[in-house]
Design a protein around this motif. Structure first.
Motif, PDB file in Angstrom:
ATOM      1  N   LEU A 134       0.849  -1.187   0.000  1.00 51.42           N
ATOM      2  CA  LEU A 134       0.000   0.000   0.000  1.00 51.42           C
ATOM      3  C   LEU A 134       0.883   1.235   0.000  1.00 51.42           C
ATOM      4  CD1 LEU A 134      -2.697   1.641   0.560  1.00 51.42           C
ATOM      5  CD2 LEU A 134      -2.158   1.332   2.982  1.00 51.42           C
ATOM      6  N   ASN A 135       0.594   2.180  -0.882  1.00 49.48           N
ATOM      7  CA  ASN A 135       1.251   3.484  -0.868  1.00 49.48           C
ATOM      8  C   ASN A 135       0.439   4.353   0.083  1.00 49.48           C
ATOM      9  OD1 ASN A 135       2.267   6.071  -1.370  1.00 49.48           O
ATOM     10  ND2 ASN A 135       2.626   5.631  -3.526  1.00 49.48           N
ATOM     11  N   TRP A 136       0.933   4.507   1.315  1.00 47.34           N
ATOM     12  CA  TRP A 136       0.200   5.229   2.354  1.00 47.34           C
ATOM     13  C   TRP A 136       0.185   6.721   2.102  1.00 47.34           C
ATOM     14  CZ3 TRP A 136       1.079   8.628   6.529  1.00 47.34           C
ATOM     15  CH2 TRP A 136       0.040   8.695   7.462  1.00 47.34           C
ATOM     16  N   GLY A 137       1.119   7.202   1.347  1.00 50.08           N
ATOM     17  CA  GLY A 137       1.155   8.631   1.043  1.00 50.08           C
ATOM     18  C   GLY A 137       2.341   9.318   1.684  1.00 50.08           C
ATOM     19  N   LYS A 138       2.173  10.610   1.906  1.00 49.24           N
ATOM     20  CA  LYS A 138       3.251  11.443   2.429  1.00 49.24           C
ATOM     21  C   LYS A 138       3.320  11.366   3.949  1.00 49.24           C
ATOM     22  CE  LYS A 138       2.748  14.667  -1.370  1.00 49.24           C
ATOM     23  NZ  LYS A 138       2.488  16.041  -1.755  1.00 49.24           N
ATOM     24  N   TYR A 139       4.536  11.411   4.454  1.00 48.80           N
ATOM     25  CA  TYR A 139       4.738  11.362   5.901  1.00 48.80           C
ATOM     26  C   TYR A 139       4.042  12.521   6.608  1.00 48.80           C
ATOM     27  CZ  TYR A 139       6.981  11.634  10.438  1.00 48.80           C
ATOM     28  OH  TYR A 139       7.209  11.724  11.782  1.00 48.80           O
ATOM     29  N   LYS A 140       3.918  13.651   5.944  1.00 49.87           N
ATOM     30  CA  LYS A 140       3.300  14.803   6.609  1.00 49.87           C
ATOM     31  C   LYS A 140       1.825  14.561   6.959  1.00 49.87           C
ATOM     32  CE  LYS A 140       2.384  17.558   2.474  1.00 49.87           C
ATOM     33  NZ  LYS A 140       2.704  18.809   1.822  1.00 49.87           N
ATOM     34  N   ARG A 141       1.237  13.496   6.472  1.00 53.10           N
ATOM     35  CA  ARG A 141      -0.129  13.129   6.881  1.00 53.10           C
ATOM     36  C   ARG A 141      -0.162  12.643   8.324  1.00 53.10           C
ATOM     37  NH1 ARG A 141      -2.112   8.575   4.233  1.00 53.10           N
ATOM     38  NH2 ARG A 141      -4.115   9.143   5.086  1.00 53.10           N
ATOM     39  N   TRP A 142       0.987  12.214   8.845  1.00 47.67           N
ATOM     40  CA  TRP A 142       1.062  11.690  10.207  1.00 47.67           C
ATOM     41  C   TRP A 142       0.935  12.848  11.178  1.00 47.67           C
ATOM     42  CZ3 TRP A 142       0.408   7.053  11.968  1.00 47.67           C
ATOM     43  CH2 TRP A 142       0.758   6.745  13.269  1.00 47.67           C
ATOM     44  N   ARG A 143      -0.113  12.856  11.985  1.00 47.65           N
ATOM     45  CA  ARG A 143      -0.360  13.985  12.882  1.00 47.65           C
ATOM     46  C   ARG A 143      -0.245  13.597  14.358  1.00 47.65           C
ATOM     47  NH1 ARG A 143      -5.511  12.663  10.506  1.00 47.65           N
ATOM     48  NH2 ARG A 143      -6.902  11.861  12.078  1.00 47.65           N
ATOM     49  N   PHE A 144       0.347  12.470  14.619  1.00 44.21           N
ATOM     50  CA  PHE A 144       0.502  11.994  15.988  1.00 44.21           C
ATOM     51  C   PHE A 144       1.956  12.130  16.418  1.00 44.21           C
ATOM     52  CE2 PHE A 144      -2.870   9.545  13.884  1.00 44.21           C
ATOM     53  CZ  PHE A 144      -3.947   9.953  14.643  1.00 44.21           C
ATOM     54  N   ASP A 145       2.212  11.790  17.679  1.00 43.30           N
ATOM     55  CA  ASP A 145       3.592  11.823  18.145  1.00 43.30           C
ATOM     56  C   ASP A 145       4.441  10.936  17.261  1.00 43.30           C
ATOM     57  OD1 ASP A 145       2.960  13.512  20.216  1.00 43.30           O
ATOM     58  OD2 ASP A 145       2.748  11.921  21.700  1.00 43.30           O
ATOM     59  N   GLU A 146       5.620  11.415  16.978  1.00 50.74           N
ATOM     60  CA  GLU A 146       6.521  10.661  16.133  1.00 50.74           C
ATOM     61  C   GLU A 146       7.715  10.200  16.949  1.00 50.74           C
ATOM     62  OE1 GLU A 146       7.146  13.529  13.109  1.00 50.74           O
ATOM     63  OE2 GLU A 146       8.125  14.912  14.445  1.00 50.74           O
ATOM     64  N   ILE A 147       8.406   9.236  16.445  1.00 46.81           N
ATOM     65  CA  ILE A 147       9.601   8.721  17.085  1.00 46.81           C
ATOM     66  C   ILE A 147      10.795   9.476  16.517  1.00 46.81           C
ATOM     67  CG2 ILE A 147      11.022   6.674  17.462  1.00 46.81           C
ATOM     68  CD1 ILE A 147       8.200   6.527  18.721  1.00 46.81           C
ATOM     69  N   VAL A 148      11.613  10.041  17.408  1.00 44.32           N
ATOM     70  CA  VAL A 148      12.821  10.761  17.006  1.00 44.32           C
ATOM     71  C   VAL A 148      13.996   9.996  17.590  1.00 44.32           C
ATOM     72  CG1 VAL A 148      14.099  12.933  17.113  1.00 44.32           C
ATOM     73  CG2 VAL A 148      11.596  12.947  16.924  1.00 44.32           C
ATOM     74  N   GLU A 149      15.011   9.749  16.781  1.00 46.46           N
ATOM     75  CA  GLU A 149      16.170   8.978  17.229  1.00 46.46           C
ATOM     76  C   GLU A 149      17.451   9.771  17.012  1.00 46.46           C
ATOM     77  OE1 GLU A 149      16.232   5.033  15.586  1.00 46.46           O
ATOM     78  OE2 GLU A 149      14.057   4.887  15.683  1.00 46.46           O
ATOM     79  N   GLU A 150      18.461   9.468  17.821  1.00 45.79           N
ATOM     80  CA  GLU A 150      19.761  10.122  17.677  1.00 45.79           C
ATOM     81  C   GLU A 150      20.577   9.482  16.572  1.00 45.79           C
ATOM     82  OE1 GLU A 150      20.778  12.838  19.357  1.00 45.79           O
ATOM     83  OE2 GLU A 150      18.769  12.885  20.219  1.00 45.79           O
TER      84      GLU A 150
END
Length: 142
Positions: free
Chosen positions: A124-140
């Motif tokens: 499935l092509n879910w689309g663009k990441y900017k559609r994600w409006r929830f907390d995101e995971i940030v890594e070092e």
């Protein structure tokens, strides 16, 4: 002569903007031959529920560059940059369902087309990441 070049440049820029925004296809929601069941995850809220637990049969793939992945990604997403597809595609089992996203749907679609040629059928092509409006995971680091 300078006025002529300025006019041609303006026309070229306007045409480029017109072409990009009206003719670049949006592959959001595209499914491969056996991927129809994945359409239920198109809603960010439904994908959030899936991402909160690691599913054995569904992988969420972020095909953006590693730097962007580190700045934020969907929980439990695996990073496989689109420009390195020939290196990494062999480590993804063909029996997994794949939900792919990127910063442009056309990049994701290019990955899907490549994987279809290699025998992957549940995508499935879910689309663009900017559609994600929830907390995101940030890594070092990866």
């Amino acid at each position: 002569m300078n006025l002529f070049l300025l006019i041609i440049s303006i026309i070229a820029v306007v045409f480029g903007i017109y072409w990009y925004f009206l003719h670049v296809p949006n592959y959001y929601g595209y499914t491969s031959s056996e991927g129809q069941e994945l359409k239920k995850y198109l809603s960010p809220g439904v994908l959030l529920k899936l991402s909160q637990k690691e599913a054995d049969d569904i992988w969420i793939l972020d095909v953006r560059e590693a730097e962007y992945y580190l700045m934020g990604h969907i929980p439990n997403a695996k990073n496989f940059p689109h420009h390195e597809i020939e290196k990494w595609h062999k480590i993804i089992p063909k029996d997994k369902s794949l939900i792919l996203y990127c910063d442009l749907t056309i990049k994701t679609q290019n990955v899907i087309v490549f994987l279809e040629e290699k025998g992957y059928t549940k995508m499935l092509n879910w689309g663009k990441y900017k559609r994600w409006r929830f907390d995101e995971i940030v890594e070092e680091s990866i």
